[in-house]
Design an enzyme around this catalytic site. Structure first.
Site, short mmCIF file in Angstrom:
data_model
loop_
_atom_site.label_atom_id
_atom_site.label_comp_id
_atom_site.label_asym_id
_atom_site.label_seq_id
_atom_site.Cartn_x
_atom_site.Cartn_y
_atom_site.Cartn_z
N TYR A 167 11.75 12.35 -10.91
CA TYR A 167 10.00 12.63 -10.63
C TYR A 167 9.57 14.12 -10.74
CZ TYR A 167 5.12 11.93 -9.05
OH TYR A 167 4.17 11.22 -8.74
N TYR B 18 1.48 22.55 -25.71
CA TYR B 18 0.75 21.73 -27.11
C TYR B 18 -0.56 22.30 -26.85
CZ TYR B 18 3.14 18.25 -28.86
OH TYR B 18 3.52 17.36 -29.88
N ALA C 204 -1.82 13.58 -15.39
CA ALA C 204 -1.87 13.55 -14.21
C ALA C 204 -0.42 13.88 -13.20
CB ALA C 204 -1.65 12.18 -13.78
N GLY D 270 -1.89 0.52 -13.16
CA GLY D 270 -1.65 1.10 -12.12
C GLY D 270 -2.70 1.42 -10.91
N ASP E 10 -0.09 0.15 -20.58
CA ASP E 10 0.86 -0.07 -19.98
C ASP E 10 1.41 -0.85 -20.04
OD1 ASP E 10 1.62 -0.37 -17.02
OD2 ASP E 10 -0.29 0.67 -16.24
N ASN E 11 3.00 -0.90 -19.91
CA ASN E 11 3.50 -1.45 -20.04
C ASN E 11 4.38 -2.75 -18.56
OD1 ASN E 11 5.06 0.05 -17.94
ND2 ASN E 11 7.26 0.52 -18.47
N ASP F 167 5.33 0.24 -24.01
CA ASP F 167 5.60 1.03 -23.82
C ASP F 167 5.19 2.60 -23.72
OD1 ASP F 167 8.08 3.34 -22.35
OD2 ASP F 167 9.47 1.87 -22.35
N THR G 233 5.27 -0.69 -13.00
CA THR G 233 5.14 -0.67 -12.03
C THR G 233 3.81 -0.88 -11.74
OG1 THR G 233 4.31 1.80 -11.91
CG2 THR G 233 6.50 1.28 -11.25
N LYS H 222 11.88 9.63 -19.08
CA LYS H 222 11.02 9.46 -20.48
C LYS H 222 9.69 9.40 -20.49
CE LYS H 222 14.22 6.89 -23.04
NZ LYS H 222 14.70 5.19 -22.93
#
Ligand code: NAD
Ligand code: UDP
Length: 328
Positions: free
Chosen positions: A149, A163, A118, A14, A35-36, A60, A39, A95
């Site tokens: 989002y 975590y 991020a 991206g 990266d899938n 993904d 975008t 997701k």
């Protein structure tokens, strides 16, 4: 001889991810970009193998972050980020913020790697406090168009903190504010690429509402420097990273018209639902802990971005006005 450190960057193809991969390579890291391409673009990383050991995996993050071999750092950027993108991909956004973050954290846990999330200024929603310090809890409409989002990122932050607490993973949450620069997707609908293209084409710049809503625009090199310093620290965050220079969106449009020397004018269009009225980072924490602050002034960053769009767009460019000729 010491082993070369190896970083995994999800969302590495991206806008921000490709700059981050580039920086990591120049700092001597081996880089795995996962990266899938939902975008992002393979073009963004096509030059990276020339800079060092670079692997690209089209995958993904929602279904796993399958990386074999040593991993020293996991930087989790995978997520649609432009309002038009997460509006088009609402379930995918939730997701990747939830399942994708879980898989990325598991990878970091397995390898005892440093993990950087991020996150975003959108966790503050339409803020009632301005500028926003990290201690502000936010003002989010979870069932509005931006909710997918905002809540995905808020969940991702909570999971990252969990975590750290539960498994001792060396995590950090970076809250990134509006960033711009080369390699933004021309059609992602965000203000800078939209205005630059409209100006270069001599079309009216579509300013939303009355244009008085504010943003604080950070040039990409500054932002990447901040993320890199956070990676190298042991601070858990959350830490705001962005440019504290706040300006109304209509002023941004006018700057872009001036810097392109375009004959374009401004046209007012309806303001999106829940569009935050103000946004500005309080970067005291990053200044103190990382000794970091942005150094690229808005006009300089815009000139570099405009140059890049001129070179990468197929458009009839209006003649630059005399004052701005050669002003690069
Ligand atoms: P971008 O859309 O250019 O990059 C996101 C990348 O993630 C793309 O390459 C996309 O293909 C990839 N991706 C999306 N879903 C994925 C999935 N399920 N699996 C694997 N890859 C996936 O956006 P950007 O502006 O570069 O943003 C990068 C990150 O930074 C995002 O997490 C975003 O939330 C955050 N951020 C960006 C800004 C900004 O101003 N650019 C501000 C705040 C936060
Ligand atoms: N905006 C605008 N015209 C556009 C695109 C965006 O006026 O063509 C406005 C938008 O309504 C918001 C600001 O610019 O107030 C920043 O929008 P962007 O999508 O870049 O980022 P975000 O809303 O996520 O901060």
């Amino acid at each position: 001889m010491r082993r070369r450190r190896r970083a995994v960057v999800t969302g590495g193809a991206g806008f921000l991810g490709s700059h981050l991969c580039e920086r990591l390579l120049t700092e001597g890291f081996a880089v795995v970009c996962l990266d899938n391409l939902s975008t992002g673009r393979a073009d963004n990383v096509a030059h990276l193998p020339r800079l060092g050991p670079f692997e690209f995996a089209q995958a993904d993050a929602t279904t796993g972050v399958p990386v074999a071999g040593e991993v020293d750092a996991v930087l989790h950027l995978a997520s649609p980020a432009a309002p038009a993108d997460y509006g088009r991909l609402p379930v995918e956004t939730l997701k990747v913020g939830s399942l994708g973050t879980l898989h990325a954290l598991e990878l970091a846990r397995e390898h005892r790697a440093r993990f950087v999330l991020a996150s975003t200024s959108e966790v503050y929603g339409d803020p009632l406090v301005n500028p926003q310090p990290e201690s502000y809890w936010g003002h989010v409409n979870q069932v509005g168009p931006r909710g997918v989002y905002d809540e995905a990122k808020r969940f991702a932050e909570a999971l990252t903190v969990a975590y750290r607490q539960r498994y001792g993973v060396d995590t950090a949450v970076a809250r990134l504010f509006n960033t711009f620069g080369p390699r933004m997707r021309p059609d992602d609908g965000r203000a800078v690429p939209a205005f630059v293209q409209q100006a270069l084409r001599g079309e009216p710049l579509t300013v939303a509402g009355d244009g008085r809503q504010t943003r604080s625009m950070c040039y990409v090199d500054d932002l990447i420097e901040g993320v890199f310093r956070l990676l190298g620290s042991d601070h858990p965050g959350p830490m705001n990273l962005g440019n504290p220079h706040e300006l109304p969106i209509v002023d941004l449009a006018r700057r872009i018209i001036a810097l392109t020397g375009s004959p374009s004018t401004v046209t007012l269009v309806p303001r999106p639902i829940d569009d935050p009225r103000v946004r500005c980072p309080d970067i005291t924490l990053a200044r103190t802990v990382l000794r970091w602050e942005p150094t690229v002034e808005l006009d300089r960053g815009l000139r570099r971005t405009i140059d890049w769009f001129r070179r990468h767009l197929d458009h009839p460019a209006p003649q630059p006005a005399g004052d701005h000729k050669g002003a690069r």
